[in-house]
Design a protein around this motif. Sequence first.
Motif, short mmCIF file in Angstrom:
data_model
loop_
_atom_site.label_atom_id
_atom_site.label_comp_id
_atom_site.label_asym_id
_atom_site.label_seq_id
_atom_site.Cartn_x
_atom_site.Cartn_y
_atom_site.Cartn_z
N GLY A 1 -24.32 39.60 41.26
CA GLY A 1 -23.74 38.28 41.53
C GLY A 1 -23.21 37.58 40.30
O GLY A 1 -22.63 36.50 40.40
N GLY A 2 -23.35 38.19 39.12
CA GLY A 2 -22.82 37.59 37.89
C GLY A 2 -21.30 37.48 37.96
O GLY A 2 -20.63 38.38 38.49
N LEU A 3 -20.74 36.40 37.41
CA LEU A 3 -19.30 36.14 37.53
C LEU A 3 -18.64 36.07 36.15
O LEU A 3 -19.15 35.41 35.25
N GLN A 4 -17.49 36.75 36.03
CA GLN A 4 -16.68 36.66 34.82
C GLN A 4 -15.29 36.17 35.23
O GLN A 4 -14.66 36.75 36.12
N TRP A 5 -14.82 35.13 34.58
CA TRP A 5 -13.47 34.59 34.86
C TRP A 5 -12.52 35.17 33.84
O TRP A 5 -12.65 34.92 32.64
N LYS A 6 -11.56 35.97 34.31
CA LYS A 6 -10.61 36.61 33.39
C LYS A 6 -9.25 35.96 33.58
O LYS A 6 -8.62 36.11 34.63
N ASP A 7 -8.84 35.20 32.56
CA ASP A 7 -7.52 34.56 32.61
C ASP A 7 -6.47 35.63 32.35
O ASP A 7 -6.43 36.20 31.25
N LEU A 8 -5.63 35.93 33.33
CA LEU A 8 -4.72 37.07 33.22
C LEU A 8 -3.50 36.75 32.35
O LEU A 8 -2.80 37.66 31.92
N ASP A 9 -3.23 35.49 32.08
CA ASP A 9 -2.14 35.13 31.17
C ASP A 9 -2.63 35.21 29.73
O ASP A 9 -2.00 35.82 28.87
N ALA A 10 -3.80 34.58 29.48
CA ALA A 10 -4.31 34.50 28.10
C ALA A 10 -5.09 35.76 27.72
O ALA A 10 -5.25 36.07 26.54
N GLY A 11 -5.59 36.49 28.73
CA GLY A 11 -6.38 37.68 28.46
C GLY A 11 -7.82 37.37 28.07
O GLY A 11 -8.57 38.27 27.74
N THR A 12 -8.21 36.11 28.14
CA THR A 12 -9.57 35.73 27.76
C THR A 12 -10.53 35.93 28.93
O THR A 12 -10.12 35.94 30.09
N GLN A 13 -11.79 36.06 28.63
CA GLN A 13 -12.80 36.25 29.68
C GLN A 13 -14.05 35.46 29.35
O GLN A 13 -14.52 35.50 28.23
N VAL A 14 -14.54 34.66 30.34
CA VAL A 14 -15.77 33.89 30.12
C VAL A 14 -16.69 34.04 31.32
O VAL A 14 -16.23 34.23 32.45
N ALA A 15 -18.00 33.95 31.07
CA ALA A 15 -18.96 33.95 32.17
C ALA A 15 -18.93 32.58 32.85
O ALA A 15 -18.80 31.56 32.19
N VAL A 16 -19.00 32.58 34.19
CA VAL A 16 -19.04 31.32 34.93
C VAL A 16 -20.14 31.41 35.98
O VAL A 16 -20.60 32.50 36.31
N SER A 17 -20.52 30.23 36.52
CA SER A 17 -21.50 30.22 37.60
C SER A 17 -20.80 29.86 38.90
O SER A 17 -19.69 29.29 38.88
N LEU A 18 -21.42 30.19 39.99
CA LEU A 18 -20.85 29.86 41.29
C LEU A 18 -20.59 28.35 41.39
O LEU A 18 -19.52 27.92 41.82
N ALA A 19 -21.56 27.55 40.96
CA ALA A 19 -21.41 26.10 41.02
C ALA A 19 -20.29 25.62 40.10
O ALA A 19 -19.64 24.63 40.38
N GLY A 20 -20.07 26.39 39.02
CA GLY A 20 -19.05 25.97 38.04
C GLY A 20 -17.63 26.26 38.51
O GLY A 20 -16.67 25.77 37.92
N LEU A 21 -17.46 27.07 39.56
CA LEU A 21 -16.11 27.46 39.99
C LEU A 21 -15.26 26.26 40.36
O LEU A 21 -14.05 26.24 40.13
N ALA A 22 -15.89 25.24 40.94
CA ALA A 22 -15.14 24.06 41.37
C ALA A 22 -14.48 23.39 40.17
O ALA A 22 -13.40 22.82 40.30
N GLY A 23 -15.09 23.53 39.01
CA GLY A 23 -14.54 22.88 37.83
C GLY A 23 -13.48 23.70 37.12
O GLY A 23 -12.90 23.26 36.14
N LEU A 24 -13.20 24.91 37.60
CA LEU A 24 -12.28 25.82 36.90
C LEU A 24 -10.82 25.69 37.29
O LEU A 24 -10.03 26.53 36.95
N GLN A 25 -10.48 24.64 38.06
CA GLN A 25 -9.10 24.50 38.54
C GLN A 25 -8.12 24.62 37.39
O GLN A 25 -7.01 24.94 37.52
#
Length: 410
Positions: free
Chosen positions: A386-410
């Motif tokens: 269930g671990g989540l990694q947000w991979k920005d496909l434009d910037a190529g960066t990757q960060v760990a995120v939480s399910l609750a934090g997804l709302a803030g990732l707009q």
Amino acid sequence: MSSKLQPARGTRDMIGADARRHNAVADTARRIAGLYGFEEWFTPIFEDTRVFSRGLGDTSDVVAKEMYSFEDRGGESLTLRPENTAGVCRALVTNGLTQSLPQKAFYAGPMFRYERPQKGRYRQFHQIGCEILGAAEPLADAEVIAAGWQIIQSLGIAEGVVLEINTLGDAESRDAYRAALVAYFSAHAEQLSADSKTRLEKNPLRILDSKDAADRALVEGAPLITAHLTAGAAAHYAAVLRYLQGFGVPLRENPRIVRGLDYYSHTAFEFVTDRLGAQGTVMAGGRYDGLVEEMGGPPTPSVGWAAGMERLALLMEDAGRTPAAARPVAVVPMGDAAETPALAALQALRAAGTHAEMAYRGNLKRRLERANKQNARAALLVAEDGGLQWKDLDAGTQVAVSLAGLAGLQ
Ligand code: ATP
Ligand code: MG
């Protein structure tokens, strides 16, 4: 099936970029019209034929030649609406709204005319329109035009589009003008097209709107309405021009404009461009003081316009204004066991208002390829725990995120 099915002649499908442009026209027009106080009206797509065809005096091409009329199974004569002004006026009367004037109506939807299809001209096409019902003041003419101009500007297609305006005067002005036209065209009757010979008898003003080349040459030398205006009609027109200046709408007077339908008086106008070939009129309208009465209502001076959505969309395409397709977030489960936690992440994103998609199958590589193909802006990688990694496909960066934090990732 013996031959491949095609859309009926003069009709077209709108998919992808076509649909996005079409929606942008409707959405922008609706939003701007709202700023001016127009509310959307929905009237039926088919009406009693008499809504559009009001007696033998009707000489416009639209009514005389272009209507899709049919008898239904109950024997009633119905017509697919060729335009929406008549329907709006009918609705004003039907709904008792002549008691609460003025009314400001906006509409967007399909219209039907049997004509020769070409670029920017279809048998099923779409119009947006604005109508101010129950206002005789020239300020209403100017305001409805200003709304049209702001819509054109907001669509990013104002360059090369110009407002051409004229007055058709009041009944008295037009009677005098009609007599002058009859005298002029009768002297050249042998040069007129067959259609215009008929128009000469029924409604000589119609000749001014003819698209026939020989007619057009004659029209060049025809008398102008300007010399036949009553003082009242001239004053109305002068006020409209003054108010348009107040609203900051650039214009060009064109004494040849008469409009395609018979019910206009006083102000007549068109927004034209030279970028669409022969189909250069994008928005057109005028004052129609007698129409509501013809629908059985009280005298209700009104003014409005309609614009061809396909023509506006063509100008958007031309101007590089096609809206981009939405970019999703691709949710990517890493392994079968990650699928269930991935669904929770997918729905958390959607609940937060984010466009998110997850492929129905495929390994990690396939899913990432698909994300690229969809032009996804990010991939949300979901591990089996269930671990989540947000991979920005434009910037190529990757960060760990939480399910609750997804709302803030707009
Ligand atoms: P035209 O001179 O181009 O035939 P019209 O005078 O018949 O136009 P209106 O009845 O005033 O047009 O309709 C308003 C607008 O609707 C037009 O300026 C045009 O942008 C659009 N329009 C009219 N007919 C069609 C059609 N068959 N296909 C696409 N758009 C159309
Ligand atoms: Mg036409």
